[in-house]
Motif scaffolding. Structure first.
Motif, PDB file in Angstrom:
ATOM      1  N   LEU A 190       0.189  -4.471  77.140  1.00 50.49           N
ATOM      2  CA  LEU A 190      -1.192  -4.664  77.560  1.00 50.49           C
ATOM      3  C   LEU A 190      -1.581  -3.649  78.637  1.00 50.49           C
ATOM      4  O   LEU A 190      -2.653  -3.026  78.571  1.00 50.49           O
ATOM      5  N   VAL A 191      -0.705  -3.455  79.616  1.00 51.21           N
ATOM      6  CA  VAL A 191      -1.017  -2.541  80.713  1.00 51.21           C
ATOM      7  C   VAL A 191      -1.082  -1.098  80.229  1.00 51.21           C
ATOM      8  O   VAL A 191      -2.023  -0.357  80.543  1.00 51.21           O
ATOM      9  N   LEU A 192      -0.082  -0.685  79.435  1.00 49.63           N
ATOM     10  CA  LEU A 192       0.004   0.718  79.042  1.00 49.63           C
ATOM     11  C   LEU A 192      -0.990   1.100  77.943  1.00 49.63           C
ATOM     12  O   LEU A 192      -1.466   2.235  77.900  1.00 49.63           O
ATOM     13  N   GLU A 193      -1.282   0.175  77.054  1.00 51.99           N
ATOM     14  CA  GLU A 193      -2.103   0.520  75.893  1.00 51.99           C
ATOM     15  C   GLU A 193      -3.554   0.064  75.995  1.00 51.99           C
ATOM     16  O   GLU A 193      -4.410   0.589  75.285  1.00 51.99           O
ATOM     17  N   ARG A 194      -3.847  -0.895  76.859  1.00 52.34           N
ATOM     18  CA  ARG A 194      -5.196  -1.464  76.857  1.00 52.34           C
ATOM     19  C   ARG A 194      -5.916  -1.374  78.204  1.00 52.34           C
ATOM     20  O   ARG A 194      -7.126  -1.601  78.255  1.00 52.34           O
ATOM     21  N   LEU A 195      -5.224  -1.051  79.275  1.00 55.05           N
ATOM     22  CA  LEU A 195      -5.861  -1.009  80.584  1.00 55.05           C
ATOM     23  C   LEU A 195      -5.983   0.434  81.086  1.00 55.05           C
ATOM     24  O   LEU A 195      -5.176   1.294  80.719  1.00 55.05           O
ATOM     25  N   PRO A 196      -6.963   0.710  81.921  1.00 54.88           N
ATOM     26  CA  PRO A 196      -7.105   2.073  82.461  1.00 54.88           C
ATOM     27  C   PRO A 196      -5.854   2.557  83.187  1.00 54.88           C
ATOM     28  O   PRO A 196      -5.536   3.750  83.140  1.00 54.88           O
ATOM     29  N   LEU A 197      -5.154   1.660  83.870  1.00 53.78           N
ATOM     30  CA  LEU A 197      -3.932   2.051  84.572  1.00 53.78           C
ATOM     31  C   LEU A 197      -2.947   2.716  83.626  1.00 53.78           C
ATOM     32  O   LEU A 197      -2.357   3.758  83.949  1.00 53.78           O
ATOM     33  N   GLY A 198      -2.753   2.138  82.452  1.00 53.33           N
ATOM     34  CA  GLY A 198      -1.828   2.718  81.490  1.00 53.33           C
ATOM     35  C   GLY A 198      -2.274   4.086  81.011  1.00 53.33           C
ATOM     36  O   GLY A 198      -1.462   5.007  80.879  1.00 53.33           O
ATOM     37  N   ARG A 199      -3.574   4.246  80.754  1.00 51.38           N
ATOM     38  CA  ARG A 199      -4.079   5.542  80.313  1.00 51.38           C
ATOM     39  C   ARG A 199      -3.880   6.605  81.389  1.00 51.38           C
ATOM     40  O   ARG A 199      -3.540   7.758  81.092  1.00 51.38           O
ATOM     41  N   TYR A 200      -4.076   6.218  82.636  1.00 55.57           N
ATOM     42  CA  TYR A 200      -3.852   7.166  83.728  1.00 55.57           C
ATOM     43  C   TYR A 200      -2.378   7.567  83.798  1.00 55.57           C
ATOM     44  O   TYR A 200      -2.061   8.741  84.042  1.00 55.57           O
ATOM     45  N   LEU A 201      -1.487   6.602  83.616  1.00 55.91           N
ATOM     46  CA  LEU A 201      -0.057   6.912  83.665  1.00 55.91           C
ATOM     47  C   LEU A 201       0.322   7.889  82.557  1.00 55.91           C
ATOM     48  O   LEU A 201       1.116   8.816  82.781  1.00 55.91           O
ATOM     49  N   TYR A 202      -0.235   7.699  81.373  1.00 55.39           N
ATOM     50  CA  TYR A 202       0.069   8.614  80.269  1.00 55.39           C
ATOM     51  C   TYR A 202      -0.477  10.018  80.543  1.00 55.39           C
ATOM     52  O   TYR A 202       0.178  11.022  80.218  1.00 55.39           O
ATOM     53  N   VAL A 203      -1.653  10.092  81.139  1.00 52.70           N
ATOM     54  CA  VAL A 203      -2.207  11.400  81.465  1.00 52.70           C
ATOM     55  C   VAL A 203      -1.341  12.099  82.499  1.00 52.70           C
ATOM     56  O   VAL A 203      -1.060  13.300  82.398  1.00 52.70           O
ATOM     57  N   VAL A 204      -0.895  11.357  83.505  1.00 56.69           N
ATOM     58  CA  VAL A 204      -0.017  11.930  84.533  1.00 56.69           C
ATOM     59  C   VAL A 204       1.258  12.469  83.904  1.00 56.69           C
ATOM     60  O   VAL A 204       1.746  13.546  84.256  1.00 56.69           O
ATOM     61  N   GLY A 205       1.806  11.716  82.940  1.00 54.90           N
ATOM     62  CA  GLY A 205       3.048  12.146  82.320  1.00 54.90           C
ATOM     63  C   GLY A 205       2.883  13.311  81.371  1.00 54.90           C
ATOM     64  O   GLY A 205       3.773  14.162  81.266  1.00 54.90           O
ATOM     65  N   SER A 206       1.758  13.385  80.680  1.00 53.08           N
ATOM     66  CA  SER A 206       1.581  14.437  79.678  1.00 53.08           C
ATOM     67  C   SER A 206       1.087  15.740  80.283  1.00 53.08           C
ATOM     68  O   SER A 206       1.476  16.824  79.851  1.00 53.08           O
ATOM     69  N   ASN A 207       0.227  15.645  81.300  1.00 53.07           N
ATOM     70  CA  ASN A 207      -0.330  16.861  81.889  1.00 53.07           C
ATOM     71  C   ASN A 207      -0.774  16.573  83.323  1.00 53.07           C
ATOM     72  O   ASN A 207      -1.938  16.231  83.566  1.00 53.07           O
ATOM     73  N   PRO A 208       0.137  16.710  84.295  1.00 50.15           N
ATOM     74  CA  PRO A 208      -0.233  16.407  85.689  1.00 50.15           C
ATOM     75  C   PRO A 208      -1.379  17.264  86.204  1.00 50.15           C
ATOM     76  O   PRO A 208      -2.209  16.781  86.985  1.00 50.15           O
ATOM     77  N   ARG A 209      -1.444  18.527  85.777  1.00 53.15           N
ATOM     78  CA  ARG A 209      -2.533  19.395  86.249  1.00 53.15           C
ATOM     79  C   ARG A 209      -3.884  18.885  85.744  1.00 53.15           C
ATOM     80  O   ARG A 209      -4.864  18.852  86.494  1.00 53.15           O
ATOM     81  N   ALA A 210      -3.923  18.490  84.474  1.00 49.86           N
ATOM     82  CA  ALA A 210      -5.165  17.931  83.939  1.00 49.86           C
ATOM     83  C   ALA A 210      -5.536  16.645  84.677  1.00 49.86           C
ATOM     84  O   ALA A 210      -6.720  16.382  84.929  1.00 49.86           O
ATOM     85  N   ALA A 211      -4.517  15.840  85.022  1.00 51.56           N
ATOM     86  CA  ALA A 211      -4.785  14.610  85.768  1.00 51.56           C
ATOM     87  C   ALA A 211      -5.415  14.928  87.122  1.00 51.56           C
ATOM     88  O   ALA A 211      -6.357  14.254  87.565  1.00 51.56           O
ATOM     89  N   ASP A 212      -4.906  15.958  87.791  1.00 53.91           N
ATOM     90  CA  ASP A 212      -5.494  16.355  89.078  1.00 53.91           C
ATOM     91  C   ASP A 212      -6.940  16.800  88.904  1.00 53.91           C
ATOM     92  O   ASP A 212      -7.816  16.466  89.712  1.00 53.91           O
ATOM     93  N   LEU A 213      -7.201  17.576  87.845  1.00 54.71           N
ATOM     94  CA  LEU A 213      -8.552  18.061  87.612  1.00 54.71           C
ATOM     95  C   LEU A 213      -9.510  16.915  87.301  1.00 54.71           C
ATOM     96  O   LEU A 213     -10.710  16.987  87.602  1.00 54.71           O
ATOM     97  N   LEU A 214      -8.991  15.853  86.700  1.00 52.79           N
ATOM     98  CA  LEU A 214      -9.816  14.686  86.382  1.00 52.79           C
ATOM     99  C   LEU A 214      -9.983  13.755  87.576  1.00 52.79           C
ATOM    100  O   LEU A 214     -10.695  12.754  87.484  1.00 52.79           O
ATOM    101  N   GLY A 215      -9.327  14.090  88.675  1.00 56.51           N
ATOM    102  CA  GLY A 215      -9.442  13.256  89.864  1.00 56.51           C
ATOM    103  C   GLY A 215      -8.495  12.077  89.897  1.00 56.51           C
ATOM    104  O   GLY A 215      -8.682  11.154  90.701  1.00 56.51           O
ATOM    105  N   ILE A 216      -7.479  12.095  89.040  1.00 59.97           N
ATOM    106  CA  ILE A 216      -6.498  11.007  89.019  1.00 59.97           C
ATOM    107  C   ILE A 216      -5.451  11.285  90.102  1.00 59.97           C
ATOM    108  O   ILE A 216      -4.824  12.351  90.097  1.00 59.97           O
ATOM    109  N   PRO A 217      -5.242  10.372  91.037  1.00 59.48           N
ATOM    110  CA  PRO A 217      -4.226  10.585  92.081  1.00 59.48           C
ATOM    111  C   PRO A 217      -2.818  10.459  91.499  1.00 59.48           C
ATOM    112  O   PRO A 217      -2.265   9.358  91.412  1.00 59.48           O
ATOM    113  N   THR A 218      -2.255  11.567  91.074  1.00 60.55           N
ATOM    114  CA  THR A 218      -0.978  11.542  90.361  1.00 60.55           C
ATOM    115  C   THR A 218       0.148  10.959  91.206  1.00 60.55           C
ATOM    116  O   THR A 218       1.003  10.236  90.694  1.00 60.55           O
ATOM    117  N   ARG A 219       0.164  11.284  92.483  1.00 56.55           N
ATOM    118  CA  ARG A 219       1.228  10.768  93.337  1.00 56.55           C
ATOM    119  C   ARG A 219       1.192   9.250  93.410  1.00 56.55           C
ATOM    120  O   ARG A 219       2.215   8.577  93.287  1.00 56.55           O
TER     121      ARG A 219
END
Length: 345
Positions: A190-219
């Protein structure tokens, strides 16, 4: 004028094989072992044994999955599990704590260890392999200090029955630990596939630079992943203490290799190319069926680490291949897409 490149045809059969091939392998192994061992394998006793003995490896594999989603690895899992179950026994047996309070304290301690790992990795800028191996070694030292190198054994009165029932009881005729695994898998799915938190975690794992550009606090999200992993390890430590009913300072290391084998192999199932909770559950199931069948065939003790080591190598290779294929598919889809309207800029 050059004609546009026609889109590549999709092969749904290939997707189905990639997503559900591991599940089909589980069914195939059950059939093979049932035919080879008709008197022992296809029985309720075997099912109860698999559901009971593989619950803690499954929970630890799910714990390993969460940091892997962000592209990190937590090698302290085995050490933390050993310390967690030893601390439960220490608090209940030697300190006289009520078992619910001891369990909550250990679970909170597991989360704190996860926070420490995440902070060291992200804010200390240390590779997760090195950082968690270092913290794991320190946890192992604390385990030795708490136990003085020996085992923690309850007195003649034993442990509280309500505590041991956490692992030994049944529900709907099945071992209750199996329902812990299902509940944890459902929560992570539920968390990883259906909630925004999970989507953010996947973005951080797949492309940290893109996550930074999107404003996602990767740390911050990486620390969250390590914290969740430590929390789950704390739960596994409580269950391990209820199962074994003694404090063994060296037992946790035996679970490290199965945990990563299940987590990495799970990245090749259900959602190939990305770690996911359902895939991890399927991977742990196929490993459990394989080990149970091999054991009933009379294999020697050394086949267990051989099986897990070989499976880990295969899992890493398959996970990498699935990730590259998924990335390649995305590139082809973007290249073959029709051009949009020209930008006014």
């Amino acid at each position: 004028m050059t004609a546009p490149t026609p889109p590549r045809p999709r092969r749904p059969g290939g997707h189905l094989v990639g997503a559900y091939g591991l599940l089909a392998l589980t069914v195939l192994l059950v059939l093979v072992f049932s035919l080879a061992l008709p008197r022992t394998f296809p029985t309720l006793d075997t099912l109860d044994s698999i559901l009971s003995t593989q619950a803690i490896p499954a929970i630890l594999a799910l714990a390993a999955t969460v940091p892997i989603v962000t592209g990190a690895f937590d090698l302290s899992l085995g050490y933390a599990l050993g310390l967690a179950h030893v601390m439960v026994m220490e608090l209940i047996v030697n300190e006289g704590w009520p078992w619910p309070l001891a369990a909550l304290a250990v679970i909170a301690g597991g989360a704190a260890v996860g926070v420490l790992n995440g902070v060291i990795v992200e804010y200390g800028r240390i590779d997760s392999f090195i950082a968690t191996l270092g913290t794991g070694s320190m946890l192992y030292a604390v385990t030795g200090w708490v136990t003085d190198g020996g085992r923690i054994v309850p007195g003649p009165e034993g442990l509280p029955p309500a505590f041991t029932d956490l692992y030994d009881s049944t529900f709907l005729g099945l071992p209750v630990p199996a329902f812990y695994v299902l509940a944890l898998t459902a929560v992570l799915w539920l968390v990883l596939e259906r909630l925004p938190l999970g989507r953010y975690l996947y973005v951080v794992g797949s492309n940290p630079r893109a996550a930074d550009l999107l404003g996602i606090p990767t740390r911050r999200y990486t620390v969250h992943a390590f914290t969740a992993s430590g929390l789950i390890v704390g739960i596994a430590g409580v269950l391990l203490a209820a199962q074994q009913q003694i404090g063994n300072p060296s037992v946790g290391l035996d679970y490290l290799l199965p945990a990563f084998a299940g987590a990495l192999l799970g990245a090749t199932a259900i959602r190939p190319g990305r770690p996911n909770a359902l895939g991890t559950l399927v991977a742990v199931t196929v490993l459990a069926v394989g080990l149970t069948g091999i054991g009933q065939l009379g294999a020697d003790f050394w086949t267990v680490p051989l099986f897990y080591g070989g499976t880990l190598l295969i899992a890493v290779g398959l996970a990498g291949y699935a990730a590259r294929r998924r990335l390649s598919g995305g590139v082809h889809a973007a290249r073959d897409a029709p051009p949009g309207p020209a930008s006014p800029l």
